[in-house]
Each structure stands twice: as structure tokens, then as C-alpha cells.
Design a protein around this motif. Structure first.
Motif, PDB file in Angstrom:
ATOM      1  N   SER A   1       9.769   0.466  -2.405  1.00 28.20           N
ATOM      2  CA  SER A   1       8.547   0.084  -3.112  1.00 28.20           C
ATOM      3  C   SER A   1       7.359   1.005  -2.853  1.00 28.20           C
ATOM      4  CB  SER A   1       8.157  -1.356  -2.742  1.00 28.20           C
ATOM      5  OG  SER A   1       7.935  -1.473  -1.350  1.00 28.20           O
ATOM      6  N   THR A   2       7.391   1.810  -1.781  1.00 28.66           N
ATOM      7  CA  THR A   2       6.258   2.696  -1.533  1.00 28.66           C
ATOM      8  C   THR A   2       6.286   3.862  -2.519  1.00 28.66           C
ATOM      9  OG1 THR A   2       7.409   4.105   0.065  1.00 28.66           O
ATOM     10  CG2 THR A   2       6.344   2.114   0.917  1.00 28.66           C
ATOM     11  N   TYR A   3       5.142   4.489  -2.725  1.00 27.98           N
ATOM     12  CA  TYR A   3       5.087   5.605  -3.665  1.00 27.98           C
ATOM     13  C   TYR A   3       5.892   6.801  -3.160  1.00 27.98           C
ATOM     14  CZ  TYR A   3       1.509   3.209  -6.404  1.00 27.98           C
ATOM     15  OH  TYR A   3       0.839   2.322  -7.200  1.00 27.98           O
ATOM     16  N   SER A  56      -0.601   1.938  -1.976  1.00 25.44           N
ATOM     17  CA  SER A  56       0.382   3.010  -2.079  1.00 25.44           C
ATOM     18  C   SER A  56       1.785   2.433  -2.067  1.00 25.44           C
ATOM     19  CB  SER A  56       0.205   4.001  -0.917  1.00 25.44           C
ATOM     20  OG  SER A  56       1.047   5.115  -1.065  1.00 25.44           O
ATOM     21  N   ASP A  57       1.885   1.204  -2.507  1.00 28.13           N
ATOM     22  CA  ASP A  57       3.137   0.462  -2.531  1.00 28.13           C
ATOM     23  C   ASP A  57       3.095  -0.453  -3.748  1.00 28.13           C
ATOM     24  OD1 ASP A  57       4.802  -2.053  -1.890  1.00 28.13           O
ATOM     25  OD2 ASP A  57       5.470  -0.671  -0.331  1.00 28.13           O
ATOM     26  N   ALA A  59       3.177   3.122   5.298  1.00 30.21           N
ATOM     27  CA  ALA A  59       2.933   3.917   4.088  1.00 30.21           C
ATOM     28  C   ALA A  59       2.660   3.070   2.846  1.00 30.21           C
ATOM     29  CB  ALA A  59       4.118   4.852   3.810  1.00 30.21           C
ATOM     30  N   SER A  60       2.175   1.839   3.047  1.00 37.62           N
ATOM     31  CA  SER A  60       1.893   0.976   1.899  1.00 37.62           C
ATOM     32  C   SER A  60       0.430   0.997   1.483  1.00 37.62           C
ATOM     33  CB  SER A  60       2.297  -0.475   2.220  1.00 37.62           C
ATOM     34  OG  SER A  60       1.509  -0.991   3.280  1.00 37.62           O
ATOM     35  N   TYR A  61      -0.432   1.619   2.293  1.00 37.80           N
ATOM     36  CA  TYR A  61      -1.857   1.645   1.970  1.00 37.80           C
ATOM     37  C   TYR A  61      -2.417   3.006   2.329  1.00 37.80           C
ATOM     38  CZ  TYR A  61      -6.458  -0.420   1.134  1.00 37.80           C
ATOM     39  OH  TYR A  61      -7.686  -0.728   0.608  1.00 37.80           O
ATOM     40  N   LEU A 103      -1.676   7.190   6.013  1.00 34.99           N
ATOM     41  CA  LEU A 103      -1.196   5.955   5.415  1.00 34.99           C
ATOM     42  C   LEU A 103      -1.111   4.884   6.486  1.00 34.99           C
ATOM     43  CD1 LEU A 103       1.677   7.458   3.229  1.00 34.99           C
ATOM     44  CD2 LEU A 103      -0.520   6.637   2.409  1.00 34.99           C
TER      45      LEU A 103
END
Length: 477
Positions: A184-186, A124-125, A67-69, A63
């Protein structure tokens, strides 16, 4: 941060190409706008190549940006598919778009929409997902209405109103989910909703609302109304883009969201998605029965295909086959759908099914491409869509959705009827009074794109084994 940016080299290539084409439209003379198409092609090729062999490949499965993408098989597949599909759109639309006074703007909008679709697939966010939705949607509104005809204006208005409405609904869902999960992240979504202390009805509202925007991008019920109008009213190349590229990003994004909610255990979203998939597949097939305009027929075809593509999304988190089957089906669908639109672009004066009478005999290569593309959309062996449908049906069955598989088989059999009527007319004897000189033109870029895409449909179908291995994560991981 520098390492994260390096892993996003394909996205940076598309961004640089978008800005460059926009600047070229502002400073180049109108007769030199064709250079923007060269820049767009270079940007797309660079993005596709770096997606496979660039700095991101050693870190696949990781990620980026806190961890947003996601950098994994779906993101890599989306990068390559979207770039390849946009390149094919530029090829099939070369004759149609060449010399247009807005050629640079068209190239810039295509690259921006492609970038939005790529980011949508890799998000992923939830906040990144919302921004990607806007980036993929706003250029699309302009592209649909560029034809400056009443039909294009109606299509652009429907696309904008539906996209704006479902975009607002999607933002509402994002706000609800972020508030409930505390992030907000998965990853935060899974852990936050797993606590068991969140009200499940509110979780369901947030998930369904967020899915609403993604269903618009996929062209699925209830966000499907714009698709047939766009296929009929927009320029052929831009209609091909609008019915193919946003679907790739939207469906992969929907898969990620459903998978995250299933992992959390808060709601069983798969059942809702299965119902939407069934409604979409049946509606698209039944609506195609009464279509005489071949472009509108292809529009309803893309709606039905969205329903079939939602089968593995409904099985997300419940079958290991769901993700690779979705990616394989997306590859086959993109090639078959673009081949069909390229055939239409090669014969622009044939708007109705009856107007296609005898066309395959006058231009055999175009007729062969039409045969492969339409049978490919049905899912006839040895095309790629056949393997895609077989694997997605298997994933749905493995996920406990046997009723959905039975319904999908019935819808597939029924979809033969509208396609066969078109093929019967195309391969029939040409009318005696038809002007052979008007129809039997020389080779065009659209015809070349049609043959190329049809060949890809067959190659992907025959070589589905190695491709399945790659999409399963044994190579693209």
C-alpha cells in the motif's frame, strides 16, 4: 515509534485541539463557548510553529511510520498553509460565529477537517490516503449545513452525496492498486507496478478511481458540483474554509499519486489529468460569466482555479518545476480566495453584483482588498497568483503540455470579464438613495481579515523569489 510521533507534532497539536474543543462544547456553558475559539487558535499556532521549527524539521525528506507518511517540503507547506488559512477563517468569521450555540462544535469540526487535509497532503500510503479522505470530508458535510437554511441544506446534501459516491470510487481504486502492487505504500506501488507483469488497463482503472476522490476535495471536474452551492449557501466563513483548505490537501495528494504512477512507468496518468485540468479551468471560467450572486461567482472561480492548479499535477514526474510551482500557486490562491470571501463577509448584505455598486467608495479599504483579491485570482502582477500561474504554466510546458498552456492563457484572459464586472460596480458611483449609515459601518473582523489577506497576496507576489527557493527544497527539505 516515539521518534515518529515526535515528527508528527503539528498533527498532534491539531488532534488535541479538536478533542479539547469537543469536550468544551459538552461541559462549558453556552455563554462561555468563546473559549473554544481561543483553544482552536492556540492549537493552530502551535501546529504551524512546530511545523517550521519543531522536531520534524531536522528529518525533512524522510518517511515516518514505515514509509506511510512523508515529511518533506509539500507536507511542511501544507501544514503551514492549512493552519494559516484556518486562522484567517476564524478571524473573518469572528462576528458571524461569535455567540453561536454550536461555536465549540464549529471549532472542533474546523480543526478536524484541517487535520484531515494535512494528513491527506502528507500521506505516502494508499490506506492512510483513504482514512485522511474520510477525516477531511465528514466534518465538511456538517460545516456546510450549519446555516440551517434551504440553500445550506441543498449544499450539504450535494456535498455529502458527491463526497460519499467519489469516496466509494476512491476506495475501489485503492483496493485495485494495493492488489496489483502487492503493498500500500507509494514505494511499494512504484516497485510493484514497475515489474511489467501487471495489466495496465487495471492499473489505469485503479489510478483514475483513486484520483476521483481527490478531485472532489480539489473541487475539480467531475467532483465540482458541490462547490458553487457551498459558496452560496453555507456561512461565509465556512464557505471560505470549504473552498480553500480541502483543496490544499487534495491537490498535494493528487500530485504524490500521479508522481508515483509516472515513476512506475505503468501508465501515463499525466495525460488524463491534463484533460481534467483543461475541462475544469474552462468550465469554471465559462460558468462564472452568467453569475450575478457574488458568492456563487467565487464558487465557480474556485472551480476554475482547481483547473489551473492541476497543471503541475499533470506535469508530475516530467518536470522538476512541477512540485514547487504547485506549492507556490497554492499559497497565492489560498490568500487571494480567503481575501475575497473576507470582503464578502465584511459586506454581508451585498449578495448580488449590482448591490455592490458604490461599495468601494464608501469603504475604501474593503474596496482595495476586493481589487487585490479579484485581480489576484485572475493572476495579475504583482500578486502571488501571477507568479504561481507563471511557474505552473512553465512546468506544464516543460512537461510537454504546450497545448494546455495555450488553453490556460485563453481561460485566464476570459476570466477577467466576470471579475471586472464586479469591480466596475463596486467602484462606480453609489446610488443616491442608498443609506450611508447602513453601509459605512465601523471596522469589523472580516474587514481586517480582508485587508490582511490582500496584503499577504501582494507580499507573496513581491517576495516570490525567496519563497520559490524555499519551496524548491533548498530550505524545506
Amino acid at each position: 515509534m516515539e521518534h515518529d510521533v515526535a515528527m508528527l507534532t503539528p498533527e498532534v497539536c491539531l488532534l488535541v485541539g479538536t478533542v479539547t474543543c469537543l469536550l468544551m462544547g459538552s461541559f462549558l456553558a453556552r455563554e462561555r463557548q468563546r473559549w473554544s475559539r481561543v483553544v482552536a487558535v492556540l492549537a493552530l499556532v502551535a501546529a504551524a510553529v512546530t511545523a517550521l521549527v519543531g522536531p520534524a524539521s531536522p528529518a525533512m525528506g524522510s518517511l515516518a511510520f514505515q514509509a506511510s507518511y512523508a515529511l518533506d517540503a509539500p507536507t511542511t507547506t501544507a501544514r503551514v498553509l492549512i493552519c494559516a488559512a484556518t486562522l484567517l477563517v476564524l478571524l473573518l468569521g469572528r462576528d458571524e460565529l461569535a455567540g453561536d450555540p454550536r461555536e465549540s462544535e464549529i471549532c472542533s469540526l474546523l480543526l478536524a477537517a484541517a487535520l484531515g487535509a494535512v494528513v491527506l497532503a502528507g500521506a505516502s500510503d494508499l490506506l492512510v490516503l483513504a482514512v485522511a479522505y474520510l477525516l477531511a470530508s465528514i466534518p465538511l458535510y456538517a460545516l456546510v449545513g450549519l446555516a440551517r437554511t434551504p440553500a445550506a441544506a441543498e449544499a450539504a446534501l450535494k456535498t455529502y452525496l458527491l463526497g460519499a459516491l467519489l469516496g466509494i470510487v476512491m476506495l475501489l481504486g485503492v483496493v485495485v492498486l494495493v492488489a496489483l502492487a502487492g503493498g500500500s505504500t507509494y514505494a511499494e506501488l512504484v516497485s510493484g507496478l514497475r515489474s511489467g507483469q501487471v495489466p495496465r488497463p487495471l492499473v489505469a482503472v485503479g489510478v483514475v478511481a483513486t484520483l476521483g476522490g481527490l478531485l472532489f476535495k480539489a473541487g475539480a471536474v467531475p467532483g465540482h458540483f458541490w462547490v458553487p452551492d457551498t459558496a452560496q449557501g453555507a456561512r461565509t466563513a465556512l464557505a471560505a474554509f470549504a473552498t480553500t483548505v480541502p483543496k490544499i490537501g487534495g491537490l498535494i495528494a493528487a500530485y504524490r499519486l500521479v508522481d508515483a504512477t509516472v515513476q512506475s512507468g505503468a501508465v501515463q496518468t499525466g495525460t488524463v489529468v491534463a484533460g481534467i485540468a483543461a475541462a475544469t479551468a474552462l468550465l469554471g471560467v465559462l460558468a462564472a460569466f452568467g453569475q450575478d450572486d457574488v458568492r456563487r461567482l467565487l464558487g465557480w472561480s474556485t472551480v476554475s482555479q482547481a483547473g489551473f492548479l492541476l497543471f503541475p499535477v499533470a506535469a508530475a514526474g516530467r518536470s522538476d518545476l512541477a512540485q514547487p510551482s504547485l506549492l507556490l500557486y497554492l499559497a497565492g490562491y489560498a490568500a487571494a480566495n480567503l481575501a475575497a470571501f473576507a470582503v464578502v463577509a465584511a459586506e454581508p448584505h451585498r449578495r448580488t453584483r449590482e448591490a455592490w455598486r458604490g461599495a468601494a467608495r464608501r469603504r475604501p479599504w474593503v474596496g482595495a482588498a476586493l481589487l487585490v483579491s479579484l485581480l489576484g485570482l485572475v493572476g495579475t502582477p504583482p500578486t502571488a497568483v501571477f507568479v504561481g500561474k507563471l511557474t505552473t504554466f512553465t512546468a506544464a510546458w516543460d512537461g510537454g503540455l504546450a497545448w494546455l498552456v495555450v488553453l490556460g492563457a485563453v481561460a485566464t484572459a476570459a476570466s477577467l470579464f466576470p471579475y471586472l464586472r464586479w469591480l466596475a460596480a463596486a467602484f462606480a458611483k453609489a446610488p443616491a438613495d442608498e443609506d450611508a449609515g447602513q453601509v459605512s459601518r465601523g471596522p469589523s473582523s472580516a474587514a481586517a481579515a480582508a485587508v490582511s489577506a490582500a496584503a499577504v497576496v501582494l507580499v507573496l507576489g513581491v517576495g516570490a523569489g525567496p519563497l520559490w527557493t524555499a519551496l524548491s527544497g533548498q530550505v524545506l527539505r
